[in-house]
Scaffold this active site. Structure first.
Site, short mmCIF file in Angstrom:
data_model
loop_
_atom_site.label_atom_id
_atom_site.label_comp_id
_atom_site.label_asym_id
_atom_site.label_seq_id
_atom_site.Cartn_x
_atom_site.Cartn_y
_atom_site.Cartn_z
N LYS A 189 0.87 -1.19 0.00
CA LYS A 189 0.00 0.00 0.00
C LYS A 189 0.90 1.23 0.00
O LYS A 189 1.45 1.63 1.02
CB LYS A 189 -0.90 0.00 1.24
CG LYS A 189 -2.19 0.76 1.08
CD LYS A 189 -2.20 2.24 1.25
CE LYS A 189 -1.83 3.01 2.43
NZ LYS A 189 -1.67 4.45 2.07
N GLU A 232 8.80 0.97 11.62
CA GLU A 232 9.92 1.91 11.48
C GLU A 232 9.30 3.29 11.60
O GLU A 232 8.61 3.75 10.68
CB GLU A 232 10.60 1.69 10.12
CG GLU A 232 12.04 2.14 10.10
CD GLU A 232 12.18 3.63 9.83
OE1 GLU A 232 12.20 4.40 10.82
OE2 GLU A 232 12.25 4.01 8.66
N CYS A 263 13.45 10.26 8.54
CA CYS A 263 13.23 9.76 9.90
C CYS A 263 14.51 9.92 10.72
O CYS A 263 14.45 10.05 11.93
CB CYS A 263 12.76 8.32 9.88
SG CYS A 263 13.76 7.25 8.86
P1 NDP Z 1 1.57 8.49 8.41
O1 NDP Z 1 2.20 7.74 9.50
O2 NDP Z 1 0.24 9.07 8.65
O3 NDP Z 1 1.43 7.56 7.10
C1 NDP Z 1 2.29 6.49 6.75
C2 NDP Z 1 1.48 5.44 6.00
O4 NDP Z 1 0.44 4.92 6.85
C3 NDP Z 1 0.74 6.01 4.77
O5 NDP Z 1 0.72 5.03 3.75
C4 NDP Z 1 -0.64 6.27 5.32
O6 NDP Z 1 -1.63 6.34 4.33
C5 NDP Z 1 -0.83 5.05 6.22
N1 NDP Z 1 -1.85 5.18 7.22
C6 NDP Z 1 -2.35 6.32 7.79
N2 NDP Z 1 -3.31 6.02 8.69
C7 NDP Z 1 -3.42 4.67 8.70
C8 NDP Z 1 -4.24 3.74 9.42
N3 NDP Z 1 -5.11 4.14 10.33
N4 NDP Z 1 -4.09 2.43 9.16
C9 NDP Z 1 -3.18 1.99 8.26
N5 NDP Z 1 -2.40 2.81 7.54
C10 NDP Z 1 -2.50 4.14 7.77
O7 NDP Z 1 2.56 9.55 7.93
P2 NDP Z 1 2.20 10.85 7.11
O8 NDP Z 1 2.48 10.55 5.71
O9 NDP Z 1 0.87 11.41 7.36
O10 NDP Z 1 3.26 11.83 7.76
C11 NDP Z 1 3.01 12.37 9.04
C12 NDP Z 1 4.27 12.39 9.85
O11 NDP Z 1 4.81 11.07 9.96
C13 NDP Z 1 5.38 13.19 9.24
O12 NDP Z 1 5.25 14.53 9.54
C14 NDP Z 1 6.57 12.57 9.89
O13 NDP Z 1 6.77 13.13 11.14
C15 NDP Z 1 6.20 11.14 10.05
N6 NDP Z 1 6.76 10.28 9.02
C16 NDP Z 1 7.83 9.53 9.35
C17 NDP Z 1 8.42 8.73 8.41
C18 NDP Z 1 9.61 7.93 8.72
O14 NDP Z 1 10.39 7.63 7.83
N7 NDP Z 1 9.82 7.51 9.96
C19 NDP Z 1 7.95 8.66 7.04
C20 NDP Z 1 6.79 9.49 6.79
C21 NDP Z 1 6.23 10.25 7.76
P3 NDP Z 1 -1.89 7.68 3.50
O15 NDP Z 1 -0.91 8.71 3.90
O16 NDP Z 1 -1.73 7.23 2.10
O17 NDP Z 1 -3.28 8.10 3.82
#
Ligand code: NDP
Length: 484
Positions: A180, A255, A289
Protein backbone atom coordinates in the site's frame (compact mmCIF):
# COMPACT_ATOMS: atom_id res chain seq x y z
CA UNK A 1 5.62 7.21 -16.65
CA UNK A 2 7.33 10.42 -17.88
CA UNK A 3 6.36 14.06 -17.46
CA UNK A 4 2.76 13.65 -18.66
CA UNK A 5 -0.29 13.46 -16.40
CA UNK A 6 -0.27 10.12 -14.60
CA UNK A 7 -3.57 8.38 -14.12
CA UNK A 8 -3.64 5.07 -12.28
CA UNK A 9 -7.15 3.67 -11.87
CA UNK A 10 -6.14 0.07 -11.41
CA UNK A 11 -4.78 -2.15 -8.68
CA UNK A 12 -2.21 -4.84 -9.43
CA UNK A 13 -3.73 -8.03 -8.07
CA UNK A 14 -2.83 -11.63 -8.89
CA UNK A 15 -0.59 -10.62 -11.77
CA UNK A 16 -3.20 -8.44 -13.56
CA UNK A 17 -4.22 -4.76 -13.55
CA UNK A 18 -7.78 -4.70 -12.20
CA UNK A 19 -10.08 -1.69 -12.58
CA UNK A 20 -10.69 0.06 -9.29
CA UNK A 21 -14.06 1.74 -8.90
CA UNK A 22 -12.76 3.68 -5.88
CA UNK A 23 -12.67 7.42 -5.23
CA UNK A 24 -10.07 9.43 -7.17
CA UNK A 25 -7.21 10.80 -5.06
CA UNK A 26 -5.36 13.72 -6.67
CA UNK A 27 -1.56 13.68 -6.56
CA UNK A 28 -0.02 17.14 -6.24
CA UNK A 29 3.22 18.66 -7.55
CA UNK A 30 4.66 20.41 -4.45
CA UNK A 31 6.27 23.11 -6.64
CA UNK A 32 3.20 24.18 -8.62
CA UNK A 33 0.59 22.95 -6.08
CA UNK A 34 -1.28 21.58 -9.12
CA UNK A 35 -2.42 17.98 -9.69
CA UNK A 36 -0.12 15.83 -11.79
CA UNK A 37 -2.52 12.91 -11.90
CA UNK A 38 -4.50 10.65 -9.63
CA UNK A 39 -4.87 7.16 -8.25
CA UNK A 40 -8.09 5.41 -7.22
CA UNK A 41 -8.74 4.15 -3.75
CA UNK A 42 -8.81 0.38 -3.21
CA UNK A 43 -11.73 -0.79 -1.04
CA UNK A 44 -11.63 -3.41 1.71
CA UNK A 45 -12.96 -5.87 -0.91
CA UNK A 46 -10.00 -5.05 -3.22
CA UNK A 47 -7.61 -5.59 -0.30
CA UNK A 48 -9.34 -8.92 0.36
CA UNK A 49 -8.67 -10.05 -3.21
CA UNK A 50 -5.04 -8.92 -3.03
CA UNK A 51 -4.51 -10.79 0.24
CA UNK A 52 -6.23 -13.89 -1.20
CA UNK A 53 -3.88 -13.72 -4.22
CA UNK A 54 -0.84 -13.41 -1.94
CA UNK A 55 -2.06 -16.44 0.07
CA UNK A 56 -2.68 -18.51 -3.06
CA UNK A 57 0.77 -17.71 -4.44
CA UNK A 58 2.61 -18.41 -1.18
CA UNK A 59 3.00 -22.26 -1.32
CA UNK A 60 4.66 -22.31 -4.76
CA UNK A 61 6.78 -19.18 -4.17
CA UNK A 62 8.04 -20.37 -0.81
CA UNK A 63 8.84 -23.81 -2.29
CA UNK A 64 11.35 -22.30 -4.75
CA UNK A 65 14.99 -22.39 -3.76
CA UNK A 66 16.56 -19.16 -2.56
CA UNK A 67 18.67 -19.13 -5.72
CA UNK A 68 15.52 -19.29 -7.87
CA UNK A 69 13.93 -16.42 -5.95
CA UNK A 70 17.18 -14.45 -6.18
CA UNK A 71 16.92 -14.55 -9.97
CA UNK A 72 13.48 -12.93 -9.80
CA UNK A 73 14.70 -10.30 -7.32
CA UNK A 74 17.57 -9.40 -9.66
CA UNK A 75 15.07 -9.01 -12.50
CA UNK A 76 13.08 -6.56 -10.37
CA UNK A 77 16.19 -4.47 -9.88
CA UNK A 78 16.89 -4.68 -13.64
CA UNK A 79 13.37 -3.33 -14.29
CA UNK A 80 14.11 -0.30 -12.10
CA UNK A 81 17.39 0.23 -13.97
CA UNK A 82 15.64 0.04 -17.33
CA UNK A 83 13.07 2.71 -16.37
CA UNK A 84 15.37 4.86 -14.23
CA UNK A 85 15.07 8.11 -16.23
CA UNK A 86 11.26 8.14 -16.20
CA UNK A 87 11.13 7.12 -12.54
CA UNK A 88 13.53 9.87 -11.50
CA UNK A 89 11.55 12.45 -13.50
CA UNK A 90 8.35 11.33 -11.83
CA UNK A 91 9.86 11.38 -8.36
CA UNK A 92 11.13 14.93 -8.88
CA UNK A 93 7.66 16.11 -9.90
CA UNK A 94 5.81 14.22 -7.19
CA UNK A 95 8.13 14.90 -4.25
CA UNK A 96 10.10 18.01 -5.32
CA UNK A 97 13.42 16.26 -4.65
CA UNK A 98 16.71 17.56 -6.11
CA UNK A 99 17.83 15.35 -9.02
CA UNK A 100 20.57 13.53 -7.10
CA UNK A 101 18.24 12.81 -4.19
CA UNK A 102 15.47 11.56 -6.50
CA UNK A 103 17.96 9.28 -8.21
CA UNK A 104 19.23 7.98 -4.87
CA UNK A 105 15.77 6.60 -4.08
CA UNK A 106 16.17 4.22 -7.05
CA UNK A 107 19.88 3.45 -6.85
CA UNK A 108 19.31 2.71 -3.16
CA UNK A 109 16.44 0.36 -4.10
CA UNK A 110 18.61 -1.46 -6.65
CA UNK A 111 21.45 -1.88 -4.11
CA UNK A 112 18.99 -3.18 -1.55
CA UNK A 113 17.37 -5.70 -3.92
CA UNK A 114 20.77 -6.93 -5.12
CA UNK A 115 21.92 -7.38 -1.52
CA UNK A 116 18.81 -9.41 -0.62
CA UNK A 117 19.17 -11.51 -3.80
CA UNK A 118 22.53 -12.61 -2.36
CA UNK A 119 20.88 -13.22 1.01
CA UNK A 120 18.27 -15.45 -0.72
CA UNK A 121 21.08 -17.54 -2.23
CA UNK A 122 22.86 -17.76 1.11
CA UNK A 123 19.62 -18.88 2.77
CA UNK A 124 19.70 -22.16 0.81
CA UNK A 125 22.90 -23.15 2.59
CA UNK A 126 21.62 -21.97 5.99
CA UNK A 127 18.41 -23.97 5.61
CA UNK A 128 20.18 -27.15 4.53
CA UNK A 129 22.64 -27.00 7.40
CA UNK A 130 19.91 -26.69 10.03
CA UNK A 131 21.04 -25.99 13.58
CA UNK A 132 21.64 -29.28 15.42
CA UNK A 133 21.66 -29.46 19.24
CA UNK A 134 23.41 -31.90 21.51
CA UNK A 135 20.64 -32.89 23.94
CA UNK A 136 20.82 -36.32 25.70
CA UNK A 137 17.97 -38.64 24.56
CA UNK A 138 16.68 -36.15 22.00
CA UNK A 139 17.62 -34.91 18.59
CA UNK A 140 16.56 -31.41 17.71
CA UNK A 141 17.10 -29.43 14.57
CA UNK A 142 15.96 -25.89 13.89
CA UNK A 143 14.88 -24.71 10.50
CA UNK A 144 14.16 -21.29 9.04
CA UNK A 145 10.88 -20.94 7.12
CA UNK A 146 9.13 -18.02 5.43
CA UNK A 147 6.58 -16.26 7.61
CA UNK A 148 3.79 -16.07 5.01
CA UNK A 149 1.96 -13.32 3.11
CA UNK A 150 2.93 -9.81 4.30
CA UNK A 151 1.37 -6.35 3.98
CA UNK A 152 3.49 -3.20 3.52
CA UNK A 153 2.20 0.27 4.51
CA UNK A 154 4.53 2.90 3.09
CA UNK A 155 5.42 6.59 3.57
CA UNK A 156 6.06 9.35 1.03
CA UNK A 157 9.55 10.54 1.96
CA UNK A 158 11.59 7.79 0.22
CA UNK A 159 8.75 5.92 -1.44
CA UNK A 160 10.71 3.41 -3.49
CA UNK A 161 13.65 2.68 -1.19
CA UNK A 162 11.58 2.12 1.91
CA UNK A 163 9.49 -0.38 -0.05
CA UNK A 164 12.66 -2.10 -1.34
CA UNK A 165 13.86 -2.46 2.27
CA UNK A 166 10.80 -4.62 2.91
CA UNK A 167 10.35 -6.24 -0.49
CA UNK A 168 13.95 -7.52 -0.82
CA UNK A 169 13.96 -9.53 2.42
CA UNK A 170 10.31 -10.63 2.09
CA UNK A 171 10.82 -12.12 -1.38
CA UNK A 172 14.21 -13.55 -0.39
CA UNK A 173 12.65 -15.32 2.60
CA UNK A 174 9.85 -16.77 0.45
CA UNK A 175 7.01 -14.44 1.49
CA UNK A 176 4.42 -12.95 -0.86
CA UNK A 177 3.35 -9.33 -0.46
CA UNK A 178 0.60 -6.70 -0.73
CA UNK A 179 1.94 -3.13 -1.06
CA UNK A 180 0.00 0.00 0.00
CA UNK A 181 1.86 3.11 -1.23
CA UNK A 182 1.39 6.52 0.37
CA UNK A 183 -1.45 8.48 -1.23
CA UNK A 184 0.90 11.50 -1.37
CA UNK A 185 3.57 9.73 -3.47
CA UNK A 186 1.89 6.65 -4.97
CA UNK A 187 3.22 6.51 -8.53
CA UNK A 188 6.69 5.06 -8.21
CA UNK A 189 5.53 2.41 -5.73
CA UNK A 190 2.78 1.43 -8.18
CA UNK A 191 5.66 0.81 -10.60
CA UNK A 192 6.45 -2.32 -8.55
CA UNK A 193 3.46 -3.90 -10.37
CA UNK A 194 5.04 -3.14 -13.76
CA UNK A 195 8.41 -4.34 -12.48
CA UNK A 196 6.76 -7.61 -11.33
CA UNK A 197 5.35 -8.10 -14.84
CA UNK A 198 8.71 -7.39 -16.47
CA UNK A 199 10.48 -9.70 -14.03
CA UNK A 200 7.96 -12.47 -14.77
CA UNK A 201 7.09 -12.86 -11.07
CA UNK A 202 4.44 -15.55 -10.62
CA UNK A 203 0.90 -14.10 -10.26
CA UNK A 204 0.02 -13.09 -6.70
CA UNK A 205 3.59 -12.88 -5.37
CA UNK A 206 3.54 -9.07 -5.50
CA UNK A 207 0.28 -7.06 -5.35
CA UNK A 208 -0.26 -3.27 -5.18
CA UNK A 209 -3.36 -1.51 -3.82
CA UNK A 210 -3.52 2.29 -3.73
CA UNK A 211 -5.61 4.35 -1.31
CA UNK A 212 -5.72 6.32 1.89
CA UNK A 213 -4.48 4.99 5.19
CA UNK A 214 -7.88 5.23 6.85
CA UNK A 215 -9.47 2.97 4.21
CA UNK A 216 -6.96 0.83 2.30
CA UNK A 217 -4.20 0.92 4.93
CA UNK A 218 -6.58 0.05 7.75
CA UNK A 219 -8.07 -2.85 5.75
CA UNK A 220 -4.56 -4.22 5.23
CA UNK A 221 -3.43 -3.70 8.83
CA UNK A 222 -6.41 -5.56 10.29
CA UNK A 223 -6.59 -8.32 7.65
CA UNK A 224 -6.58 -11.67 9.46
CA UNK A 225 -5.02 -13.59 6.54
CA UNK A 226 -1.69 -11.74 6.55
CA UNK A 227 1.13 -13.05 8.72
CA UNK A 228 3.11 -9.80 8.91
CA UNK A 229 2.65 -6.05 8.59
CA UNK A 230 5.75 -3.97 7.80
CA UNK A 231 5.05 -0.27 8.37
CA UNK A 232 7.08 2.92 8.00
CA UNK A 233 5.61 6.27 9.04
CA UNK A 234 4.72 8.33 12.07
CA UNK A 235 4.71 6.96 15.59
CA UNK A 236 1.05 7.93 15.96
CA UNK A 237 -0.04 5.90 12.93
CA UNK A 238 2.35 3.11 13.89
CA UNK A 239 0.48 2.69 17.18
CA UNK A 240 -2.86 2.48 15.30
CA UNK A 241 -1.41 -0.08 12.87
CA UNK A 242 -0.06 -2.10 15.80
CA UNK A 243 -3.49 -2.16 17.41
CA UNK A 244 -5.17 -3.17 14.15
CA UNK A 245 -2.61 -5.95 13.65
CA UNK A 246 -3.85 -7.67 16.79
CA UNK A 247 -6.65 -8.95 14.55
CA UNK A 248 -5.13 -12.26 13.54
CA UNK A 249 -2.11 -11.65 15.84
CA UNK A 250 0.23 -10.68 13.04
CA UNK A 251 3.97 -10.22 13.34
CA UNK A 252 4.78 -6.54 13.08
CA UNK A 253 7.69 -4.38 11.99
CA UNK A 254 7.46 -0.67 12.78
CA UNK A 255 9.92 1.91 11.48
CA UNK A 256 8.71 5.12 13.08
CA UNK A 257 9.82 8.65 13.74
CA UNK A 258 12.89 10.12 15.36
CA UNK A 259 14.43 13.22 16.89
CA UNK A 260 18.02 12.27 16.37
CA UNK A 261 20.87 14.14 18.09
CA UNK A 262 24.19 15.18 16.57
CA UNK A 263 26.72 15.64 19.39
CA UNK A 264 29.79 17.78 18.65
CA UNK A 265 32.67 17.65 21.14
CA UNK A 266 35.29 20.37 21.54
CA UNK A 267 37.97 18.23 19.86
CA UNK A 268 35.90 17.90 16.67
CA UNK A 269 36.88 18.99 13.17
CA UNK A 270 34.50 21.97 13.05
CA UNK A 271 34.25 22.14 9.26
CA UNK A 272 33.19 18.51 9.22
CA UNK A 273 30.78 19.04 12.12
CA UNK A 274 29.09 21.99 10.41
CA UNK A 275 28.78 20.07 7.15
CA UNK A 276 27.34 16.98 8.86
CA UNK A 277 24.88 19.04 10.92
CA UNK A 278 23.65 20.86 7.81
CA UNK A 279 23.45 17.76 5.64
CA UNK A 280 21.68 15.85 8.43
CA UNK A 281 18.82 18.31 8.48
CA UNK A 282 18.68 19.48 4.83
CA UNK A 283 18.70 16.16 2.99
CA UNK A 284 15.24 15.64 1.47
CA UNK A 285 14.30 19.03 2.97
CA UNK A 286 14.63 17.49 6.43
CA UNK A 287 11.92 14.93 5.69
CA UNK A 288 13.98 12.00 6.94
CA UNK A 289 13.23 9.76 9.90
CA UNK A 290 16.95 10.03 10.76
CA UNK A 291 17.18 13.83 10.35
CA UNK A 292 19.60 15.14 12.97
CA UNK A 293 17.27 17.86 14.25
CA UNK A 294 18.93 18.26 17.69
CA UNK A 295 22.43 19.71 17.66
CA UNK A 296 24.29 19.37 20.97
CA UNK A 297 27.54 21.31 21.00
CA UNK A 298 30.18 21.64 23.71
CA UNK A 299 30.16 25.13 25.31
CA UNK A 300 33.73 26.03 24.34
CA UNK A 301 33.11 25.66 20.58
CA UNK A 302 29.52 26.83 20.40
CA UNK A 303 30.28 30.21 18.86
CA UNK A 304 32.82 28.92 16.36
CA UNK A 305 30.55 26.09 15.22
CA UNK A 306 27.52 28.39 14.93
CA UNK A 307 29.48 30.65 12.59
CA UNK A 308 30.48 27.76 10.35
CA UNK A 309 26.94 26.43 10.47
CA UNK A 310 25.55 29.76 9.28
CA UNK A 311 27.94 29.55 6.31
CA UNK A 312 26.44 26.15 5.48
CA UNK A 313 22.91 27.58 5.77
CA UNK A 314 23.86 30.39 3.39
CA UNK A 315 24.91 27.82 0.75
CA UNK A 316 21.41 26.35 0.51
CA UNK A 317 19.71 27.17 -2.80
CA UNK A 318 15.98 26.58 -2.64
CA UNK A 319 14.28 25.78 -5.91
CA UNK A 320 12.27 23.46 -8.13
CA UNK A 321 14.11 20.21 -8.96
CA UNK A 322 15.13 21.39 -12.43
CA UNK A 323 16.40 24.82 -11.37
CA UNK A 324 20.16 24.89 -12.05
CA UNK A 325 22.19 24.93 -8.86
CA UNK A 326 19.29 24.19 -6.52
CA UNK A 327 20.21 22.16 -3.46
CA UNK A 328 16.91 21.90 -1.59
CA UNK A 329 13.35 21.47 -2.83
CA UNK A 330 9.97 22.20 -1.27
CA UNK A 331 8.31 20.08 1.38
CA UNK A 332 6.40 17.19 -0.16
CA UNK A 333 2.81 18.19 0.65
CA UNK A 334 0.55 20.94 1.92
CA UNK A 335 0.03 18.95 5.13
CA UNK A 336 3.78 18.81 5.71
CA UNK A 337 4.14 22.54 4.89
CA UNK A 338 1.40 23.38 7.40
CA UNK A 339 3.08 21.19 10.00
CA UNK A 340 6.54 22.72 9.58
CA UNK A 341 5.35 26.35 9.39
CA UNK A 342 3.15 25.52 12.40
CA UNK A 343 6.32 24.65 14.34
CA UNK A 344 7.88 27.96 13.23
CA UNK A 345 4.82 29.70 14.67
CA UNK A 346 5.21 27.76 17.92
CA UNK A 347 8.87 28.86 18.00
CA UNK A 348 7.76 32.50 17.76
CA UNK A 349 5.28 31.99 20.59
CA UNK A 350 7.90 30.21 22.69
CA UNK A 351 10.27 33.12 22.03
CA UNK A 352 13.03 30.94 20.54
CA UNK A 353 16.15 32.69 19.31
CA UNK A 354 16.19 32.29 15.52
CA UNK A 355 19.56 32.69 13.76
CA UNK A 356 18.44 31.76 10.24
CA UNK A 357 15.15 31.35 8.38
CA UNK A 358 12.10 30.87 10.56
CA UNK A 359 9.30 31.02 7.99
CA UNK A 360 7.97 30.21 4.54
CA UNK A 361 10.32 31.12 1.66
CA UNK A 362 8.71 34.31 0.39
CA UNK A 363 10.47 34.44 -3.00
CA UNK A 364 8.19 31.79 -4.57
CA UNK A 365 4.71 32.39 -6.00
CA UNK A 366 3.73 28.79 -5.42
CA UNK A 367 5.11 25.70 -3.76
CA UNK A 368 5.64 24.33 -0.28
CA UNK A 369 9.02 26.01 0.25
CA UNK A 370 10.28 26.89 3.72
CA UNK A 371 13.52 28.56 4.76
CA UNK A 372 16.36 26.52 6.23
CA UNK A 373 16.01 27.41 9.88
CA UNK A 374 18.33 27.50 12.90
CA UNK A 375 17.21 28.07 16.49
CA UNK A 376 19.81 28.40 19.22
CA UNK A 377 19.77 28.02 23.02
CA UNK A 378 16.52 26.08 22.67
CA UNK A 379 15.15 25.23 26.13
CA UNK A 380 14.91 21.54 26.95
CA UNK A 381 11.13 21.80 27.42
CA UNK A 382 10.52 23.48 24.02
CA UNK A 383 8.20 21.54 21.70
CA UNK A 384 10.70 22.10 18.91
CA UNK A 385 13.41 20.36 20.92
CA UNK A 386 11.22 17.36 21.68
CA UNK A 387 8.92 16.74 18.69
CA UNK A 388 9.68 15.42 15.21
CA UNK A 389 9.33 18.38 12.81
CA UNK A 390 10.22 16.63 9.51
CA UNK A 391 11.50 19.81 7.88
CA UNK A 392 14.78 21.77 7.49
CA UNK A 393 14.76 23.02 11.07
CA UNK A 394 17.79 22.63 13.34
CA UNK A 395 17.65 23.25 17.10
CA UNK A 396 20.87 23.86 19.05
CA UNK A 397 21.74 23.46 22.73
CA UNK A 398 25.12 23.43 24.38
CA UNK A 399 26.57 21.13 27.03
CA UNK A 400 29.49 21.27 29.45
CA UNK A 401 30.62 17.65 29.83
CA UNK A 402 30.50 14.27 28.12
CA UNK A 403 28.17 13.05 30.86
CA UNK A 404 25.74 15.89 30.19
CA UNK A 405 25.93 15.33 26.42
CA UNK A 406 24.95 11.68 26.76
CA UNK A 407 22.12 12.52 29.16
CA UNK A 408 20.72 15.21 26.85
CA UNK A 409 21.07 13.06 23.74
CA UNK A 410 19.13 10.23 25.39
CA UNK A 411 16.49 12.55 26.86
CA UNK A 412 13.87 11.80 24.19
CA UNK A 413 11.04 9.36 23.59
CA UNK A 414 12.73 8.40 20.30
CA UNK A 415 15.86 6.35 19.58
CA UNK A 416 16.40 5.95 15.86
CA UNK A 417 19.84 7.38 15.11
CA UNK A 418 22.57 9.58 16.60
CA UNK A 419 25.76 11.21 15.28
CA UNK A 420 28.95 11.84 17.26
CA UNK A 421 31.60 14.27 15.99
CA UNK A 422 34.94 13.97 17.77
CA UNK A 423 38.59 13.32 16.88
CA UNK A 424 38.99 11.18 20.01
CA UNK A 425 38.34 7.53 19.07
CA UNK A 426 38.08 6.38 22.69
CA UNK A 427 35.46 9.02 23.41
CA UNK A 428 33.55 8.07 20.25
CA UNK A 429 33.44 4.42 21.34
CA UNK A 430 32.45 5.32 24.92
CA UNK A 431 29.63 7.62 23.86
CA UNK A 432 28.37 5.26 21.11
CA UNK A 433 28.03 2.51 23.72
CA UNK A 434 25.84 4.74 25.90
CA UNK A 435 23.56 6.30 23.29
CA UNK A 436 20.09 4.76 23.04
CA UNK A 437 19.59 4.55 19.28
CA UNK A 438 19.48 1.90 16.57
CA UNK A 439 22.24 3.37 14.40
CA UNK A 440 25.13 5.53 15.63
CA UNK A 441 27.32 7.49 13.21
CA UNK A 442 30.78 8.80 14.09
CA UNK A 443 32.26 11.60 11.94
CA UNK A 444 30.18 10.54 8.95
CA UNK A 445 26.94 11.29 7.17
CA UNK A 446 23.74 9.45 7.99
CA UNK A 447 23.85 7.04 5.05
CA UNK A 448 22.07 3.68 5.40
CA UNK A 449 23.86 0.84 3.56
CA UNK A 450 21.64 -2.24 3.04
CA UNK A 451 24.24 -4.52 4.69
CA UNK A 452 23.82 -2.76 8.06
CA UNK A 453 20.64 -2.48 10.16
CA UNK A 454 17.86 0.04 10.45
CA UNK A 455 15.28 0.55 13.19
CA UNK A 456 14.79 2.21 16.51
CA UNK A 457 14.91 2.00 20.27
CA UNK A 458 11.96 3.30 22.33
CA UNK A 459 9.14 4.93 20.31
CA UNK A 460 11.15 4.83 17.08
CA UNK A 461 9.91 1.35 16.36
CA UNK A 462 9.91 -2.40 16.68
CA UNK A 463 12.27 -4.74 14.84
CA UNK A 464 15.10 -4.08 12.41
CA UNK A 465 15.17 -3.72 8.67
CA UNK A 466 18.17 -4.39 6.38
CA UNK A 467 21.09 -6.75 6.89
CA UNK A 468 20.52 -10.29 8.18
CA UNK A 469 18.05 -8.80 10.66
CA UNK A 470 15.83 -7.58 7.83
CA UNK A 471 15.70 -11.12 6.44
CA UNK A 472 15.02 -12.57 9.89
CA UNK A 473 11.98 -10.29 10.09
CA UNK A 474 10.29 -12.40 7.41
CA UNK A 475 11.39 -15.82 8.70
CA UNK A 476 9.78 -18.16 11.20
CA UNK A 477 11.92 -20.40 13.36
CA UNK A 478 10.80 -24.03 13.54
CA UNK A 479 12.42 -26.65 15.78
CA UNK A 480 11.83 -30.36 15.22
CA UNK A 481 12.66 -32.50 18.27
CA UNK A 482 12.63 -36.31 18.09
CA UNK A 483 13.57 -39.20 20.39
CA UNK A 484 17.20 -40.08 19.71
P1 NDP B 1 1.57 8.49 8.41
O1 NDP B 1 2.20 7.74 9.50
O2 NDP B 1 0.24 9.07 8.65
O3 NDP B 1 1.43 7.56 7.10
C1 NDP B 1 2.29 6.49 6.75
C2 NDP B 1 1.48 5.44 6.00
O4 NDP B 1 0.44 4.92 6.85
C3 NDP B 1 0.74 6.01 4.77
O5 NDP B 1 0.72 5.03 3.75
C4 NDP B 1 -0.64 6.27 5.32
O6 NDP B 1 -1.63 6.34 4.33
C5 NDP B 1 -0.83 5.05 6.22
N1 NDP B 1 -1.85 5.18 7.22
C6 NDP B 1 -2.35 6.32 7.79
N2 NDP B 1 -3.31 6.02 8.69
C7 NDP B 1 -3.42 4.67 8.70
C8 NDP B 1 -4.24 3.74 9.42
N3 NDP B 1 -5.11 4.14 10.33
N4 NDP B 1 -4.09 2.43 9.16
C9 NDP B 1 -3.18 1.99 8.26
N5 NDP B 1 -2.40 2.81 7.54
C10 NDP B 1 -2.50 4.14 7.77
O7 NDP B 1 2.56 9.55 7.93
P2 NDP B 1 2.20 10.85 7.11
O8 NDP B 1 2.48 10.55 5.71
O9 NDP B 1 0.87 11.41 7.36
O10 NDP B 1 3.26 11.83 7.76
C11 NDP B 1 3.01 12.37 9.04
C12 NDP B 1 4.27 12.39 9.85
O11 NDP B 1 4.81 11.07 9.96
C13 NDP B 1 5.38 13.19 9.24
O12 NDP B 1 5.25 14.53 9.54
C14 NDP B 1 6.57 12.57 9.89
O13 NDP B 1 6.77 13.13 11.14
C15 NDP B 1 6.20 11.14 10.05
N6 NDP B 1 6.76 10.28 9.02
C16 NDP B 1 7.83 9.53 9.35
C17 NDP B 1 8.42 8.73 8.41
C18 NDP B 1 9.61 7.93 8.72
O14 NDP B 1 10.39 7.63 7.83
N7 NDP B 1 9.82 7.51 9.96
C19 NDP B 1 7.95 8.66 7.04
C20 NDP B 1 6.79 9.49 6.79
C21 NDP B 1 6.23 10.25 7.76
P3 NDP B 1 -1.89 7.68 3.50
O15 NDP B 1 -0.91 8.71 3.90
O16 NDP B 1 -1.73 7.23 2.10
O17 NDP B 1 -3.28 8.10 3.82
Amino acid sequence: MGAETVIIEKNFINGAWEDSGGEKIAVIDPVTEQPIGHVCEASAADVDRAVAAANAAFPAWSALTGAERAAFIRRLSAAIRAHMDDLVALQKRNCGKPPAEAEADFTGSIECLDYFASQAEALDARRQQDIAYDIPGMASVTRLEPMGPAGFILPWNFPMKICAWKLGPALAAGCTVVIKPSEIAPFTDTFWGLAAEEAGLPAGVLNVVNGRGAVTGAALAEHPDLRKIAFTGSTRTGKAVMQAATNGVKNIGLELGGKSPIVVFEDADLDLAARLAAEGVFYNSGQCCNATGRLLVQDSIKEALTEKLLDEFAKVVLGAPDTPGMTMGPLASKAQYDKVTGYMEIARKEGLKCLAGGGPAAQFNSGYFVEPTLYTDVPRESRLWNEEIFGPVLCLRSFASEEEAVREANDTEYGLAATIVTEDDARAARVAARLEAGHIYTNTSVAIPPQTSWGGFKQSGIGRELGPWGLAGFLEVKTVTSRA
